[in-house]
Enzyme design. Structure first.
Site, PDB file in Angstrom:
ATOM      1  N   LYS A  77       5.484 -22.675 -38.654  1.00  0.00           N
ATOM      2  CA  LYS A  77       4.772 -21.448 -38.274  1.00  0.00           C
ATOM      3  C   LYS A  77       3.702 -21.165 -39.310  1.00  0.00           C
ATOM      4  O   LYS A  77       3.971 -21.169 -40.508  1.00  0.00           O
ATOM      5  CB  LYS A  77       5.740 -20.258 -38.218  1.00  0.00           C
ATOM      6  CG  LYS A  77       5.099 -19.015 -37.603  1.00  0.00           C
ATOM      7  CD  LYS A  77       5.051 -19.141 -36.106  1.00  0.00           C
ATOM      8  CE  LYS A  77       4.183 -18.081 -35.450  1.00  0.00           C
ATOM      9  NZ  LYS A  77       2.726 -18.347 -35.603  1.00  0.00           N
ATOM     10  N   LYS A 101       7.834 -17.457 -47.032  1.00  0.00           N
ATOM     11  CA  LYS A 101       7.679 -16.160 -46.367  1.00  0.00           C
ATOM     12  C   LYS A 101       8.624 -16.020 -45.176  1.00  0.00           C
ATOM     13  O   LYS A 101       9.289 -14.988 -45.010  1.00  0.00           O
ATOM     14  CB  LYS A 101       6.228 -16.011 -45.916  1.00  0.00           C
ATOM     15  CG  LYS A 101       5.846 -14.626 -45.428  1.00  0.00           C
ATOM     16  CD  LYS A 101       4.386 -14.599 -44.981  1.00  0.00           C
ATOM     17  CE  LYS A 101       3.439 -15.039 -46.089  1.00  0.00           C
ATOM     18  NZ  LYS A 101       2.025 -14.959 -45.678  1.00  0.00           N
ATOM     19  N   LYS A 113       0.523 -24.695 -41.784  1.00  0.00           N
ATOM     20  CA  LYS A 113      -0.800 -24.062 -41.891  1.00  0.00           C
ATOM     21  C   LYS A 113      -1.849 -25.059 -41.430  1.00  0.00           C
ATOM     22  O   LYS A 113      -1.640 -26.280 -41.506  1.00  0.00           O
ATOM     23  CB  LYS A 113      -1.101 -23.638 -43.335  1.00  0.00           C
ATOM     24  CG  LYS A 113      -2.075 -22.476 -43.434  1.00  0.00           C
ATOM     25  CD  LYS A 113      -1.392 -21.150 -43.106  1.00  0.00           C
ATOM     26  CE  LYS A 113      -2.338 -19.980 -43.353  1.00  0.00           C
ATOM     27  NZ  LYS A 113      -1.646 -18.688 -43.176  1.00  0.00           N
ATOM     28  N   THR A 197       0.215  -7.342 -40.059  1.00  0.00           N
ATOM     29  CA  THR A 197       0.171  -7.744 -41.463  1.00  0.00           C
ATOM     30  C   THR A 197      -0.163  -6.550 -42.350  1.00  0.00           C
ATOM     31  O   THR A 197       0.497  -6.305 -43.373  1.00  0.00           O
ATOM     32  CB  THR A 197      -0.852  -8.873 -41.679  1.00  0.00           C
ATOM     33  OG1 THR A 197      -0.572  -9.947 -40.773  1.00  0.00           O
ATOM     34  CG2 THR A 197      -0.770  -9.394 -43.112  1.00  0.00           C
ATOM     35  N   ASN A 228      -8.958  -7.498 -41.363  1.00  0.00           N
ATOM     36  CA  ASN A 228      -7.853  -6.992 -40.553  1.00  0.00           C
ATOM     37  C   ASN A 228      -6.714  -6.451 -41.407  1.00  0.00           C
ATOM     38  O   ASN A 228      -6.145  -5.400 -41.133  1.00  0.00           O
ATOM     39  CB  ASN A 228      -7.342  -8.106 -39.632  1.00  0.00           C
ATOM     40  CG  ASN A 228      -6.221  -7.624 -38.736  1.00  0.00           C
ATOM     41  OD1 ASN A 228      -6.348  -6.591 -38.096  1.00  0.00           O
ATOM     42  ND2 ASN A 228      -5.123  -8.348 -38.709  1.00  0.00           N
ATOM     43  N   SER A 356       4.604 -12.120 -35.074  1.00  0.00           N
ATOM     44  CA  SER A 356       4.368 -13.394 -34.380  1.00  0.00           C
ATOM     45  C   SER A 356       5.683 -13.943 -33.824  1.00  0.00           C
ATOM     46  O   SER A 356       5.723 -14.500 -32.718  1.00  0.00           O
ATOM     47  CB  SER A 356       3.745 -14.407 -35.341  1.00  0.00           C
ATOM     48  OG  SER A 356       2.366 -14.195 -35.485  1.00  0.00           O
TER      49      SER A 356
END
Length: 423
Positions: A77, A101, A113, A197, A228, A356
């Protein structure tokens, strides 16, 4: 063990920062320490050529990456960023931080990533779409709803995710909404995802301030990076009674000791794409941003921003890492010596991946939750995760960063040990 042959030794590189963080946690892993080398080696790193036809008929080539750091706890992820400074080492570090995380908030994911080395501002919409679709096809051999699920990151958004989902779906012959998260709502996206986030930064910051005895009413907040994450966090802190006294982004730095008007700030960001033209404050040199008198500092831009020199000058009592890897290891030590509390990225900005996860679950069930449900679930996960991390920090007398790594790496390595090695 030999180091990876395709990475450098620059001490301030994101990958070296991550390795330093792993080294610090090994003494707290007990018998699981024998597996620690697993954390220092990505499971899979894919480099792809992304050729596209430009609007003028020429063919341009871009370099893309997808790294899967660890899949012991579940599918990979992690986001995809489009930026001219993207490198393999950076993507490796970002994927590793995603592993930590996800485990820190106990999600059933590993870390991954991706990125393309490109300045998307120089592309037309058609060129951006063609590049996104070609990149998706190239990494399609390793992604999937049960394998690796990309999401938005720097310079990517819901539209990029829609193109990625459509491309993957066309290639497999069936609509696969769960292959990415951060999608538009009508394509299986989740309510609350865009602000998740920044909301996570606020929730962890609120809990940390409470433990410090720092009242949010009247607290002075400085934010680096008003995208954001930073803008949402700033809005929520101001909504809780705090004052936004300084901002910095790619367009410049501004300070307003009496506080910026948040509505005016958000309107300026929408109209001009940056903070430079915001009224109600004065422009300052970018380096002077780190000298601003504030209570809470939120670095929400790129990695490596808080250097040792800047750490000596920061006046905040609380640093909330909205960005990934914004604090270099030496700076971390200096902040601790100065009794500045740092809530690390691997828990502070985990709100995005948590929602997510909610989106992914909703896509599988085709049953969608209200935004209130999303926010309640997010807040509980973040608060519970931070409590366990704080208890671990108190137990061992270590920083929140090392405690987060201790909690997360224990979960990762238990999964690695219980799965065993094949063959």
């Amino acid at each position: 063990m030999s180091k990876l042959s395709y990475v450098g030794d620059h001490p301030d590189s994101p990958w070296q920062t991550y390795l330093s963080q792993v080294d610090r946690v090994v003494p707290y892993l007990g018998r699981l320490g024998r597996w620690a080398e697993t954390l220092k080696r990505p499971k899979r790193a894919l480099i792809v050529d992304v050729p596209i036809q430009m609007d003028d008929g020429s063919v341009a080539h871009f370099e893309g990456y997808r790294v899967q750091h660890n899949l012991s706890r579940g599918p990979g992820k992690g986001g995809v960023r489009f930026h001219p400074d993207v490198t393999l080492e950076e993507v490796m570090a970002l994927s590793a931080w995603m592993t930590v995380k996800c485990a820190a908030v106990n999600l059933p994911y590993g870390g991954a990533k991706g990125g393309i080395r490109v300045d998307p501002k120089g592309l037309s919409r058609g060129e951006l779409e063609r590049m996104t679709r070609r990149y998706t096809s190239e990494i399609g051999i390793i992604i999937g709803p049960q394998r690796d699920i990309p999401a938005p990151d720097v310079n990517t958004n819901g539209q990029i995710m829609a193109w990625m989902m459509d491309t993957y779906s066309m290639n497999v012959g069936a609509t696969a909404t769960g292959v990415v998260t951060g999608k538009p709502l009508h394509l299986g996206g989740s309510l609350g995802r865009v602000k998740a986030t920044g909301r996570g930064v606020f929730v962890t910051g609120r809990e940390a301030a409470r433990r410090l005895g720092l009242n949010l009413e009247g607290a002075r907040v400085a934010v680096q990076g008003m995208g954001n994450v930073g803008s949402v966090a700033a809005e929520l802190f101001v909504g809780a009674g705090a004052t936004l006294v300084a901002v910095q982004d790619h367009t410049g730095s501004r300070v307003a000791p009496a506080g910026f008007d948040m509505a005016t700030m958000m309107d300026t960001l929408r109209r001009e794409g940056g903070v430079a033209g915001c009224p109600g404050g004065e422009a300052i040199d970018d380096e002077a941003f780190w000298d601003v008198d504030c209570d809470i500092l939120i670095p929400a831009a790129l990695e490596g921003q808080i250097t040792a020199d800047r750490a000596r000058r920061i006046k905040a009592r609380l640093v909330l890492e909205g960005a990934n890897g914004p604090t270099l290891p030496e700076a971390d030590d200096l902040l601790r010596e100065r009794n500045v509390l740092v809530v690390p990225d691997v828990i502070c900005n985990a709100g995005g991946v948590t929602v997510s996860y909610f989106e992914w679950v909703q896509d599988f069930s085709s049953f969608f939750w209200s935004e209130d449900e999303i926010n309640l679930r997010l807040d509980k996960i973040m608060v519970d995760a931070l409590k366990k991390i704080w208890d671990t920090a108190d137990q061992h007398g270590i920083t929140l960063r090392t405690a987060t790594f201790a909690v997360a790496c224990e979960r990762i390595l238990i999964a690695r040990e219980e799965r065993g090695l094949y063959p």
